[in-house]
Design a protein around this motif. Sequence first.
Motif, PDB file in Angstrom:
ATOM      1  N   PRO A 255       0.931  -5.036   8.365  1.00  0.00           N
ATOM      2  CA  PRO A 255       2.066  -5.666   9.045  1.00  0.00           C
ATOM      3  C   PRO A 255       2.603  -6.907   8.340  1.00  0.00           C
ATOM      4  O   PRO A 255       3.732  -7.330   8.598  1.00  0.00           O
ATOM      5  N   GLU A 256       1.794  -7.476   7.464  1.00  0.00           N
ATOM      6  CA  GLU A 256       2.208  -8.700   6.766  1.00  0.00           C
ATOM      7  C   GLU A 256       3.079  -8.413   5.549  1.00  0.00           C
ATOM      8  O   GLU A 256       3.670  -9.329   4.974  1.00  0.00           O
ATOM      9  N   ILE A 257       3.170  -7.170   5.135  1.00  0.00           N
ATOM     10  CA  ILE A 257       3.938  -6.816   3.940  1.00  0.00           C
ATOM     11  C   ILE A 257       5.386  -6.574   4.344  1.00  0.00           C
ATOM     12  O   ILE A 257       5.704  -5.616   5.036  1.00  0.00           O
ATOM     13  N   THR A 258       6.256  -7.464   3.916  1.00  0.00           N
ATOM     14  CA  THR A 258       7.676  -7.387   4.238  1.00  0.00           C
ATOM     15  C   THR A 258       8.484  -7.300   2.947  1.00  0.00           C
ATOM     16  O   THR A 258       7.940  -7.468   1.839  1.00  0.00           O
ATOM     17  N   ALA A 259       9.787  -7.069   3.079  1.00  0.00           N
ATOM     18  CA  ALA A 259      10.652  -7.022   1.896  1.00  0.00           C
ATOM     19  C   ALA A 259      10.636  -8.363   1.172  1.00  0.00           C
ATOM     20  O   ALA A 259      10.691  -8.416  -0.064  1.00  0.00           O
ATOM     21  N   GLU A 260      10.546  -9.452   1.922  1.00  0.00           N
ATOM     22  CA  GLU A 260      10.520 -10.787   1.305  1.00  0.00           C
ATOM     23  C   GLU A 260       9.222 -11.012   0.539  1.00  0.00           C
ATOM     24  O   GLU A 260       9.223 -11.668  -0.510  1.00  0.00           O
ATOM     25  N   ARG A 261       8.133 -10.493   1.033  1.00  0.00           N
ATOM     26  CA  ARG A 261       6.845 -10.656   0.366  1.00  0.00           C
ATOM     27  C   ARG A 261       6.625  -9.599  -0.714  1.00  0.00           C
ATOM     28  O   ARG A 261       5.620  -9.664  -1.428  1.00  0.00           O
ATOM     29  N   PHE A 262       7.505  -8.617  -0.774  1.00  0.00           N
ATOM     30  CA  PHE A 262       7.437  -7.581  -1.805  1.00  0.00           C
ATOM     31  C   PHE A 262       8.777  -7.566  -2.539  1.00  0.00           C
ATOM     32  O   PHE A 262       9.547  -6.610  -2.451  1.00  0.00           O
ATOM     33  N   PRO A 263       9.094  -8.644  -3.283  1.00  0.00           N
ATOM     34  CA  PRO A 263      10.402  -8.734  -3.939  1.00  0.00           C
ATOM     35  C   PRO A 263      10.520  -7.783  -5.121  1.00  0.00           C
ATOM     36  O   PRO A 263       9.583  -7.614  -5.897  1.00  0.00           O
TER      37      PRO A 263
ATOM     38  N   GLU B  49       8.343  -4.433 -11.692  1.00  0.00           N
ATOM     39  CA  GLU B  49       8.590  -5.186 -10.458  1.00  0.00           C
ATOM     40  C   GLU B  49       7.566  -4.837  -9.384  1.00  0.00           C
ATOM     41  O   GLU B  49       7.088  -5.727  -8.658  1.00  0.00           O
ATOM     42  N   ILE B  50       7.218  -3.560  -9.280  1.00  0.00           N
ATOM     43  CA  ILE B  50       6.232  -3.125  -8.301  1.00  0.00           C
ATOM     44  C   ILE B  50       4.874  -3.752  -8.602  1.00  0.00           C
ATOM     45  O   ILE B  50       4.175  -4.230  -7.700  1.00  0.00           O
ATOM     46  N   ASP B  51       4.495  -3.791  -9.888  1.00  0.00           N
ATOM     47  CA  ASP B  51       3.228  -4.417 -10.283  1.00  0.00           C
ATOM     48  C   ASP B  51       3.185  -5.881  -9.853  1.00  0.00           C
ATOM     49  O   ASP B  51       2.190  -6.355  -9.297  1.00  0.00           O
TER      50      ASP B  51
ATOM     51  N   TYR C  41      -3.710   2.957  -9.919  1.00  0.00           N
ATOM     52  CA  TYR C  41      -3.963   2.209  -8.696  1.00  0.00           C
ATOM     53  C   TYR C  41      -4.977   2.901  -7.796  1.00  0.00           C
ATOM     54  O   TYR C  41      -5.078   4.124  -7.761  1.00  0.00           O
ATOM     55  N   THR C  42      -5.694   2.072  -7.022  1.00  0.00           N
ATOM     56  CA  THR C  42      -6.561   2.615  -5.990  1.00  0.00           C
ATOM     57  C   THR C  42      -5.696   3.116  -4.838  1.00  0.00           C
ATOM     58  O   THR C  42      -4.508   2.813  -4.734  1.00  0.00           O
ATOM     59  N   ALA C  43      -6.320   3.870  -3.929  1.00  0.00           N
ATOM     60  CA  ALA C  43      -5.577   4.371  -2.773  1.00  0.00           C
ATOM     61  C   ALA C  43      -5.064   3.221  -1.917  1.00  0.00           C
ATOM     62  O   ALA C  43      -3.936   3.266  -1.400  1.00  0.00           O
ATOM     63  N   ASP C  44      -5.860   2.150  -1.777  1.00  0.00           N
ATOM     64  CA  ASP C  44      -5.413   1.014  -0.965  1.00  0.00           C
ATOM     65  C   ASP C  44      -4.264   0.267  -1.641  1.00  0.00           C
ATOM     66  O   ASP C  44      -3.360  -0.245  -0.961  1.00  0.00           O
ATOM     67  N   GLU C  45      -4.278   0.181  -2.959  1.00  0.00           N
ATOM     68  CA  GLU C  45      -3.141  -0.436  -3.657  1.00  0.00           C
ATOM     69  C   GLU C  45      -1.885   0.405  -3.485  1.00  0.00           C
ATOM     70  O   GLU C  45      -0.787  -0.133  -3.279  1.00  0.00           O
ATOM     71  N   MET C  46      -2.046   1.723  -3.549  1.00  0.00           N
ATOM     72  CA  MET C  46      -0.902   2.602  -3.321  1.00  0.00           C
ATOM     73  C   MET C  46      -0.335   2.394  -1.915  1.00  0.00           C
ATOM     74  O   MET C  46       0.876   2.395  -1.706  1.00  0.00           O
TER      75      MET C  46
ATOM     76  N   PHE D 121       6.043   7.347 -10.538  1.00  0.00           N
ATOM     77  CA  PHE D 121       5.117   6.259 -10.261  1.00  0.00           C
ATOM     78  C   PHE D 121       3.757   6.570 -10.873  1.00  0.00           C
ATOM     79  O   PHE D 121       3.215   7.666 -10.667  1.00  0.00           O
ATOM     80  N   PRO D 122       3.149   5.657 -11.641  1.00  0.00           N
ATOM     81  CA  PRO D 122       1.876   5.930 -12.331  1.00  0.00           C
ATOM     82  C   PRO D 122       0.697   5.853 -11.366  1.00  0.00           C
ATOM     83  O   PRO D 122      -0.047   4.874 -11.325  1.00  0.00           O
ATOM     84  N   ARG D 123       0.493   6.912 -10.612  1.00  0.00           N
ATOM     85  CA  ARG D 123      -0.537   6.943  -9.572  1.00  0.00           C
ATOM     86  C   ARG D 123      -1.911   6.588 -10.117  1.00  0.00           C
ATOM     87  O   ARG D 123      -2.726   5.927  -9.422  1.00  0.00           O
TER      88      ARG D 123
END
Length: 379
Positions: free
Chosen positions: A48-56, A34-36, A88-93, A83-85
């Motif tokens: 600021p654009e990342i919300t619960a709705e945009r991160f279902p 789900e995180i992927d 992912y890049t640091a910015d993806e994390m 979590f498989p660190r």
Amino acid sequence: MRLQKIDSPMAWKGPDIDYRTEMMHVLSPVEIAEIDAALRRCQDLDIPEITAERFPAPVLGGTLRRVKDALLNGRGASLLRGFPRERYTADEMARIYVGIGAHLGRPLAQSWKGELLGSVINISDIVERTRGYNQAGEMMFHVDGTACDIVSLMCLRGARAGGASRIVSAAALHNHLLETRPDLLEVLYRGFHHRNHEMDALHSPMVPLQTDHRLPFVSQRDGRITCSASGCIRYAVEQGGIAFSAAEVEALEEWQRLARSPEFHLDMDFEPGDIQFLNNRAILHGRTDYEDAEDVTQRRHLMRLWLHVPEWPAREPDQIYLTPDSCGHWQHTNRRPLMDLPGSYLAELRAMQEVRIRDNSVLAITKSVPKASDWIRPG
């Protein structure tokens, strides 16, 4: 004022807790999938654009609702692991971290600069006048600003050795003082003046430089404790002309002594990718000393979120010196797009470090070259 014992699951002692069974959730393959999927939707968004709705995340969302309840009604601390660190890049994390945090509360700016995502990393040898979380070594027990209901850390990289997160229950310390030194507990209930960072106050008309009244160090209502044990108390003494009485000094020193005691605190060792959530009203946090790398890009690096939870019971009004509106003013006035992302932040720090190293080398060579007068000897 009648002092009462705090009788709740929040009043725990470290030796009685195995956080791996009582406070930790290991992410399942379904939750990681789900995180992927959610990350792909947020890959190009600013923080600021990342919300619960945009991160279902339906399954993970259920886990996070249970975490949120445990933070308010349970032990007050939770750790996500597994979590498989390395994927992912640091910015993806960073984007994943904000997306997860958005299911618990609303991210707040953490200083006058407006950053929603802080970096807890030692840069004191690179940048002048750094705050405590950007310095090395052990940290004393404290809570963060009173606007923040949940304080969270994600581990991008651990230290070479040491650097455990050390937490303690304010309710357990309160109850012990009630039994052993109620006179000191009364001092803590009376509280202390607070002084904010000058730049924070300068950049928001809603943030006083120094409070004109005492803020209760501890307070309780309906069996819930709230604590305001921040470094702002020390600033009021060091910079604001406030003098402690002997009883106040003793009360603060005894509070810290108890918190440092193995009888009370609990250490959490972070693995890369771990996310810790703490009830910022009732759980104090610090860290142990640690060994770090010379290269700033290889140092112990945690990302930090301040989360406001509007549906939680409000803090006592006389215990507030920083509000969500104040943090919102910082964000909307001073924040620059993408400023929180760790990739560009680390690249900037590395460039600054290289300049420092080069300048120090030149200075060392200059000092080693003999002056002309050194070659002249009276003959």
